[in-house]
Scaffold this active site. Structure first.
Site, mmCIF file in Angstrom:
data_model
loop_
_atom_site.group_PDB
_atom_site.id
_atom_site.type_symbol
_atom_site.label_atom_id
_atom_site.label_comp_id
_atom_site.label_asym_id
_atom_site.label_seq_id
_atom_site.Cartn_x
_atom_site.Cartn_y
_atom_site.Cartn_z
ATOM 1 N N GLN A 197 0.838 -1.194 0.000
ATOM 2 C CA GLN A 197 0.000 0.000 0.000
ATOM 3 C C GLN A 197 0.878 1.251 0.000
ATOM 4 O O GLN A 197 2.000 1.249 0.527
ATOM 5 C CB GLN A 197 -0.947 0.007 1.189
ATOM 6 C CG GLN A 197 -0.287 -0.129 2.541
ATOM 7 C CD GLN A 197 -1.278 -0.080 3.690
ATOM 8 O OE1 GLN A 197 -2.437 0.265 3.495
ATOM 9 N NE2 GLN A 197 -0.832 -0.402 4.888
ATOM 10 N N LEU A 218 0.641 3.766 1.726
ATOM 11 C CA LEU A 218 0.937 4.195 3.081
ATOM 12 C C LEU A 218 2.349 3.789 3.482
ATOM 13 O O LEU A 218 3.123 4.596 4.000
ATOM 14 C CB LEU A 218 -0.084 3.596 4.049
ATOM 15 C CG LEU A 218 0.198 3.794 5.538
ATOM 16 C CD1 LEU A 218 0.212 5.271 5.900
ATOM 17 C CD2 LEU A 218 -0.834 3.048 6.371
ATOM 18 N N TYR A 236 -4.470 5.899 16.466
ATOM 19 C CA TYR A 236 -4.065 6.461 15.173
ATOM 20 C C TYR A 236 -3.410 7.821 15.330
ATOM 21 O O TYR A 236 -2.605 8.222 14.474
ATOM 22 C CB TYR A 236 -5.256 6.492 14.210
ATOM 23 C CG TYR A 236 -5.405 5.140 13.558
ATOM 24 C CD1 TYR A 236 -4.607 4.775 12.492
ATOM 25 C CD2 TYR A 236 -6.275 4.196 14.080
ATOM 26 C CE1 TYR A 236 -4.677 3.524 11.929
ATOM 27 C CE2 TYR A 236 -6.353 2.926 13.521
ATOM 28 C CZ TYR A 236 -5.552 2.595 12.441
ATOM 29 O OH TYR A 236 -5.613 1.340 11.899
ATOM 30 N N ARG A 294 -1.268 8.363 17.686
ATOM 31 C CA ARG A 294 0.112 7.919 17.921
ATOM 32 C C ARG A 294 0.817 7.620 16.606
ATOM 33 O O ARG A 294 1.967 8.023 16.381
ATOM 34 C CB ARG A 294 0.051 6.672 18.820
ATOM 35 C CG ARG A 294 1.334 5.893 19.006
ATOM 36 C CD ARG A 294 1.615 4.834 17.970
ATOM 37 N NE ARG A 294 0.460 4.149 17.449
ATOM 38 C CZ ARG A 294 0.525 3.299 16.428
ATOM 39 N NH1 ARG A 294 1.666 3.072 15.821
ATOM 40 N NH2 ARG A 294 -0.573 2.706 15.982
ATOM 41 N N HIS A 347 -12.107 5.172 10.962
ATOM 42 C CA HIS A 347 -11.700 4.278 12.050
ATOM 43 C C HIS A 347 -12.644 4.345 13.248
ATOM 44 O O HIS A 347 -12.384 3.729 14.282
ATOM 45 C CB HIS A 347 -10.270 4.601 12.499
ATOM 46 C CG HIS A 347 -9.239 4.191 11.499
ATOM 47 N ND1 HIS A 347 -8.974 2.866 11.219
ATOM 48 C CD2 HIS A 347 -8.406 4.919 10.702
ATOM 49 C CE1 HIS A 347 -8.034 2.804 10.290
ATOM 50 N NE2 HIS A 347 -7.682 4.026 9.963
ATOM 51 N N ARG A 349 -7.933 -7.163 14.686
ATOM 52 C CA ARG A 349 -6.807 -7.172 13.754
ATOM 53 C C ARG A 349 -5.573 -7.685 14.484
ATOM 54 O O ARG A 349 -5.383 -7.396 15.673
ATOM 55 C CB ARG A 349 -6.545 -5.747 13.233
ATOM 56 C CG ARG A 349 -5.374 -5.612 12.282
ATOM 57 C CD ARG A 349 -5.139 -4.156 11.912
ATOM 58 N NE ARG A 349 -4.048 -4.025 10.965
ATOM 59 C CZ ARG A 349 -3.552 -2.866 10.542
ATOM 60 N NH1 ARG A 349 -4.090 -1.733 10.974
ATOM 61 N NH2 ARG A 349 -2.560 -2.828 9.692
ATOM 62 N N HIS A 401 -19.804 -2.695 22.822
ATOM 63 C CA HIS A 401 -19.359 -1.632 23.719
ATOM 64 C C HIS A 401 -20.283 -1.486 24.917
ATOM 65 O O HIS A 401 -21.416 -1.967 24.907
ATOM 66 C CB HIS A 401 -19.292 -0.305 22.949
ATOM 67 C CG HIS A 401 -18.384 -0.346 21.757
ATOM 68 N ND1 HIS A 401 -18.816 -0.778 20.514
ATOM 69 C CD2 HIS A 401 -17.080 -0.032 21.612
ATOM 70 C CE1 HIS A 401 -17.802 -0.709 19.660
ATOM 71 N NE2 HIS A 401 -16.743 -0.263 20.300
ATOM 72 N N GLU A 425 -2.878 -17.035 50.212
ATOM 73 C CA GLU A 425 -4.213 -17.622 50.081
ATOM 74 C C GLU A 425 -5.227 -16.908 50.959
ATOM 75 O O GLU A 425 -6.088 -17.529 51.582
ATOM 76 C CB GLU A 425 -4.175 -19.132 50.388
ATOM 77 C CG GLU A 425 -3.304 -19.906 49.416
ATOM 78 C CD GLU A 425 -3.325 -21.399 49.660
ATOM 79 O OE1 GLU A 425 -3.451 -21.804 50.836
ATOM 80 O OE2 GLU A 425 -3.235 -22.160 48.689
#
Length: 748
Positions: free
Chosen positions: A148, A150, A277, A279, A430, A455, A481, A681
């Site tokens: 790609q 990118l 993203y 980051r 995204h 992913r 969610h 314990e």
């Protein structure tokens, strides 16, 4: 080790003796390096070698790494693989080593590094002249070196820095050869050759803009610089054509690096695609900005949009948990943290070009490395001189949208508890369909989770390392969610075209009281005819060991619906105050919109006004208390149905289902309490300290919840559903008692 230290000592003495002489030399506007490293900066670095520990440590590590690569020889495979494959990883490795070797040449003045860069660049020049488009066809914009554009852009961003470092080492003939056959065609291919990739507002395009602009700065090519800043001139695109992520091309006709600063960032520095993203995009944003600052200072790039690039770094750091891991809003991989190399760049550049916030130095110390450039030296000197202080994360509200008017993200922090409340805009391609969702943490560990993305990044065996189909069928769907799903249908019917037109609206945010932190927001467009108002608080109460979460979700609709309200807890169920049945055969909860991926593992009917669930996770106890009625269904579910390739994590949820309800209210608390030690314990404080929740008032304007502790103490929380400004004055009567206060909420 000794030989390296000896080299540093010799260089330190040599360059210290020459520093005064060189500083008086005239400055050539076209001198190199000039992009990230500068001649003045290199002189200062050389003079400081051997005396700045974290810089010297980083330099030693990079030298060892590059020396090993040189000894191993240059590898130039024909491109053929997806992410994670050999050819992909090798060319990715080459670009990083090229950049590092160029830096080593400048700092150590050792010709072997320049020769290595030159030899590899010439091999790329020979390959690129006849290189076809990458054979893998999945991408909407195929590259040549990579599958790609990118990744091709990634390559050019790094390699432009290497070229700048060896520019003067190369002959004019060699430079002409590289620029004519490699760099200019490369820049043209990822921009003019792929406008659907380049000419839009997206993190992909930011990389493309930075790549074209950085090589343009090195080559002093104004056409490329302008193309990077403003996009391709006179280019017409179909603005309704989608890319493979579901985003639109040439959004609103805006493109170029400056548009990619203006559109995705809010005035607070929040990036609309989310921290994962952000980051990823911060490296091209900041490294190109640094190049522009050094070569084109008249642009004042770090002042653009009121300095939002530097603001965004502070926002991004605040979007991380106690361990530095970024909250997985939208498509986000869990575990990505500010220890990644992109955040080393962000922290160093922010410190050097910003206000020199001493809190950044503590993060740089934890990262344990710096950039080998002017900004990295600045940070290293700050650490050496003892200027570092703690980076203090507090409750914060970050607006979303170019003007800060498209919702936002609120983070409530109280002691070790962190609540992330998302009421933002869609988040471009995204984004997930999860209005008014939240996740909850204790000391960096998830109490209630956001699933994140579906992913396996750069793991070739899992879909070539790319997004899996389950990202759309599960991770983006609303039921994945911690928010309300109506009639088993996702918000906006999971349609990007609809979701991107709307955003939630802040009702109020309050963090002045250190014992009560509150965020409240409204969503009126996720379902036609339905409005949701969610108010979330983190409350510190003397009757409880730790701060607890109070959650009030008010739903108003013009017709009766089914509402599903999940809690994605992590850990082992301990006990409930209701009886449930477990099926002999697992069935799915539904057939679409994410429901097809949920097994039903337990069912119950609510038997009291308060339903309770307690669980244990990583040595800590948690209890959910929620208001219920006798018609409510209680479900235990688990992710993993209709997933034959095991792409999804097999994680659990507790779900409250309310049928045939028009206007309704979901109210719950979550407590963190006690702990268990497998060594001794012993279990400490394993039981809930909240005895009862009670709804005492619910009108259009106010909702009041009474919280009774096991000690018998009663607290009252009243939230203003309307007129919730800090200046508003309120007077109401509850059970024949008058309550008066100013502000958004009342708690006593």
């Amino acid at each position: 080790m000794k030989s390296f230290q000896t080299l540093l000592l010799v260089l330190t003495v040599f360059y210290s003796c020459n520093e005064k002489k060189e500083s008086t030399d005239s400055v050539d506007d076209n001198q190199h390096p000039k992009l990230i490293l500068t001649k003045k900066g290199v002189d200062k670095i050389r003079a400081s070698l051997g005396s700045v520990p974290i810089f010297d440590k980083t330099l030693e590590k990079v030298k060892k790494e590059v020396d090993a690569e040189i000894a191993d020889g240059i590898k130039m495979p024909i491109p053929k693989d997806y992410s994670g494959g050999y050819s992909h990883d090798q060319h990715k490795r080459n670009m990083v080593v090229l950049q590092k070797a160029g830096v080593l040449y400048q700092i150590l003045d050792d010709e072997k590094y320049a020769k290595y860069v030159k030899d590899m660049l010439m091999q790329y020049e020979a390959m690129y002249k006849t290189l076809p488009v990458h054979p893998k066809t999945r991408s909407y914009a195929r590259g040549k070196l990579f599958w790609q554009c990118l990744n091709d852009s990634n390559w050019l961003v790094y390699v432009s820095q290497a070229y700048d470092c060896v520019y003067n080492y190369l002959s004019e003939e060699e430079r002409n050869k590289l620029e004519t056959n490699l760099f200019k065609p490369f820049a043209d291919f990822i921009s003019i050759g792929n406008p659907q990739f380049y000419q839009r507002v997206h993190n992909h395009s930011t990389w493309g803009n930075a790549a074209v602009g950085m090589i343009g700065l090195v080559m002093d090519d104004q056409e490329l610089i302008d193309r990077a800043l403003y996009g391709i001139k006179d280019l017409k695109l179909n603005t309704t054509e989608k890319d493979d992520d579901g985003g639109f091309l040439n959004k609103d006709g805006k493109a170029g690096f400056l548009a990619n600063i203006e559109e995705p960032f809010s005035p607070d520095g929040y990036y609309n695609e989310g921290p994962y993203y952000q980051r990823y995009a911060m490296y091209p944003f900041l490294i190109f900005a640094e190049g522009l600052h050094n070569v084109k200072p008249e642009l004042k790039i770090f002042e653009y949009k009121e300095g939002v690039l530097l603001k965004s770094i502070n926002a991004l750091l605040n979007l991380s948990d106690a361990d530095g891991d970024f909250f997985p809003l939208n498509d986000g991989q869990k575990g990505m943290s500010y220890y990644t190399s992109a955040l080393v760049t962000a922290v160093d550049i922010s410190y050097h070009f910003g206000t020199q916030d001493s809190g950044l130095l503590s993060i740089a110390s934890a990262q344990d490395r710096v950039l080998l450039d002017d900004s990295g030296l600045s940070v290293a000197l700050g650490i050496k001189n003892g200027k570092a202080t703690s980076f203090n994360k507090k409750s914060i509200n970050l607006s979303d949208g170019p003007k800060g008017e498209q919702g936002g993200v609120a983070i409530l922090r109280n002691e070790d508890i962190e609540l992330v409340f998302k009421y933002a805009a869609q988040g471009s391609s995204h984004g997930h369909y999860d209005k008014l969702s939240y996740s909850l943490y204790e000391k960096g560990e998830e109490i209630l989770q956001d699933y994140g993305l579906a992913r396996f990044v750069n793991i070739e065996q899992k879909g070539g390392g790319n997004y899996l189909k389950e990202n759309k069928t599960w991770a983006k769907q609303t039921i994945a969610h911690n928010t309300v799903t109506q009639n088993e249908t996702s918000h906006f019917n999971a349609k990007y075209e609809i979701g991107s037109q709307h955003h939630s609206v802040l009702n109020y945010f309050s963090s002045e009281n250190e014992n009560v932190q509150v965020a409240s927001a409204k969503e009126a467009n996720a379902y036609p005819g339905t409005e949701m108002l969610r108010t979330m608080a983190i409350i510190k109460d003397e009757d409880l060991e730790k701060p607890y979460m109070l959650d009030i979700m008010k739903v108003t609709s013009n017709e009766a619906n089914q509402y599903d309200f999940p809690y994605y807890f992590l850990g082992q169920v301990l006990n409930t105050n209701f009886k449930y049945d477990t099926p002999k055969t697992l069935n799915t909860l539904g057939t679409k919109n994410g429901y097809q991926h949920l097994y039903v593992e337990g069912t119950a009917k609510a038997s009291s006004e308060n339903s309770k669930l307690s669980w244990l996770n990583k040595g800590k106890f948690y209890t959910l208390t929620t208001l219920t009625n006798n018609n409510d269904e209680l479900l235990f579910t688990r992710i993993g149905a209709n997933d034959p390739e095991f792409n999804l994590r097999r994680e659990a949820a507790f779900m409250l289902r309310r049928k045939n309800a028009k206007n309704t209210l979901f109210v719950s608390t979550i407590e963190a309490h006690g702990g268990y030690s497998p060594v001794t314990e012993s279990a400490v404080n394993s039981n809930s300290s909240i005895k009862e929740l009670q709804l005492v008032l619910d009108t259009e304007d106010y909702t009041a919840i009474q919280i009774t502790s096991e000690k018998g103490n009663i607290k009252l929380f009243i939230t203003a559903n309307t007129n919730a400004s800090k200046e508003a004055k309120h007077t109401i009567k509850i059970n024949d008692k008058n309550y008066e206060w100013s502000g958004s909420y009342y708690f006593e």
